[in-house]
Motif scaffolding. Structure first.
Motif, short mmCIF file in Angstrom:
data_model
loop_
_atom_site.label_atom_id
_atom_site.label_comp_id
_atom_site.label_asym_id
_atom_site.label_seq_id
_atom_site.Cartn_x
_atom_site.Cartn_y
_atom_site.Cartn_z
N SER A 1 0.82 -1.22 0.00
CA SER A 1 0.00 0.00 0.00
C SER A 1 0.85 1.26 0.00
N GLU A 2 2.07 1.18 0.56
CA GLU A 2 2.93 2.37 0.53
C GLU A 2 3.42 2.65 -0.89
N ARG A 3 3.66 1.61 -1.67
CA ARG A 3 4.02 1.80 -3.08
C ARG A 3 2.83 2.40 -3.84
N SER B 1 -0.51 -4.76 11.52
CA SER B 1 -0.35 -4.75 12.97
C SER B 1 -0.40 -6.15 13.60
N VAL B 2 0.22 -7.13 12.93
CA VAL B 2 0.39 -8.44 13.58
C VAL B 2 1.45 -8.27 14.66
N LYS B 3 1.14 -8.81 15.85
CA LYS B 3 2.04 -8.69 17.01
C LYS B 3 2.09 -10.03 17.72
N LEU C 1 2.44 -11.03 6.78
CA LEU C 1 3.44 -10.06 6.32
C LEU C 1 3.55 -9.04 7.46
N ILE C 2 4.76 -8.94 8.00
CA ILE C 2 4.95 -8.22 9.26
C ILE C 2 5.81 -6.99 9.02
N GLY C 3 5.29 -5.82 9.39
CA GLY C 3 6.07 -4.59 9.25
C GLY C 3 6.81 -4.27 10.54
C1 PEP Z 1 3.20 -3.84 6.29
O1 PEP Z 1 3.77 -2.78 6.11
O2 PEP Z 1 3.10 -4.67 5.36
C2 PEP Z 1 2.65 -4.12 7.61
C3 PEP Z 1 1.84 -5.12 7.75
O3 PEP Z 1 3.05 -3.26 8.61
P1 PEP Z 1 2.69 -3.40 10.17
O4 PEP Z 1 2.90 -4.84 10.56
O5 PEP Z 1 3.61 -2.48 10.86
O6 PEP Z 1 1.25 -3.01 10.31
#
Ligand code: PEP
Length: 251
Positions: A95-97, A212-214, A231-233
């Motif tokens: 989504s940032e792209r 926001s997976v934690k 997919l973890i940011g």
């Molecule tokens: C991401 O940028 O693909 C993402 C999921 O980020 P976050 O885990 O920080 O929400």
């Protein structure tokens, strides 16, 4: 069908070379018998991390790639360049792209098409914005993103694709979609794949959740029937958080 889970860390524009190596020194020791780990560092850190991870079953993947094979595209990186350093997978459509760099569905379609026809695996990201969620038209938004991005691919090409549903309102916000919302969309996505491709494809394609997976919510999310990892940011930049998330997927 049992699908092996993926935990992919998207480091975005974070981490100098030294910081990358330091975090990676921890990552190589994570127990990962039944989960595929992928790390997407910046372009400058791809090659050193590739060399560091190769003996440890961690895949190094790119965050972006151009849709052309070569030429006058200042600042861009090609599929061929990535492959030449042993990188065989790329994130497309984050989504940032889309929002910060103007990548439209049509551009993303070209990227996915070029990459998958030239031996590259792709993690294709898509997801609705907050207003689209609130308006209730998120199914249409997601269907269109998938129609343009991946549903016109050939069977051989779709086999190279992993999908990542990332509701924009949950990315980097600390707000996570709830389990019912996630499973509802993942099932919808698998059905769309089923309508277009054979059943073996819709049963085997892996659909990740991102947003926001934690450590505190990973188990619940990864237990959902149609979720095949994350997919973890932000949490991928902290060793202990990422380790806990991998453990949640390693079942
Ligand atoms: C991401 O940028 O693909 C993402 C999921 O980020 P976050 O885990 O920080 O929400």
């Amino acid at each position: 069908m049992k699908r092996k889970k993926i935990v992919a860390g998207n480091w975005k524009m974070n981490m100098t070379l030294d910081e990358s190596i330091e975090l990676s020194n921890g990552l190589i020791n994570i127990n990962k018998s039944n989960v595929d780990i992928m790390i997407a560092p910046s372009f400058t850190n791809l090659y050193p991390l590739k060399k560091q991870f190769d003996a440890h079953q961690i895949d190094v993947i790119a965050q972006n790639v151009n849709q052309n094979s070569k030429g006058a595209f200042t600042g861009e990186v090609s599929v061929e360049m990535l492959k030449s350093i042993g990188v065989n997978c790329v994130i497309i459509g984050h989504s940032e792209r889309r929002s910060l760099f103007g990548e439209t569905d049509q551009i993303l379609c070209k990227k996915v098409n070029y990459a998958t026809s030239n031996g590259m695996n792709v993690i294709f990201c898509f997801g609705e914005e907050l207003q689209q969620r609130q308006n209730g038209n998120y199914f249409d938004v997601i269907q269109k993103q998938l129609e343009v991005g991946v549903l016109s691919l050939s069977t051989e090409q779709i086999k190279k694709v992993t999908l990542a549903y990332e509701p924009v309102w949950a990315i980097g916000t600390g707000v996570t979609a709830n389990p019912d919302q996630i499973q509802e969309i993942h099932k919808f996505i698998r059905n769309l794949i089923h309508q277009r491709f054979e059943e073996t494809i819709s049963n085997s394609i892996r659909i990740l959740y991102g947003g926001s997976v934690k450590p505190t919510n990973a188990v619940e999310i990864f237990n959902l029937a149609d979720v095949d990892g994350g997919l973890i940011g932000g949490a991928s930049l902290k060793f202990t958080d990422f380790q806990s998330i991998v453990e949640a997927a390693d079942v």
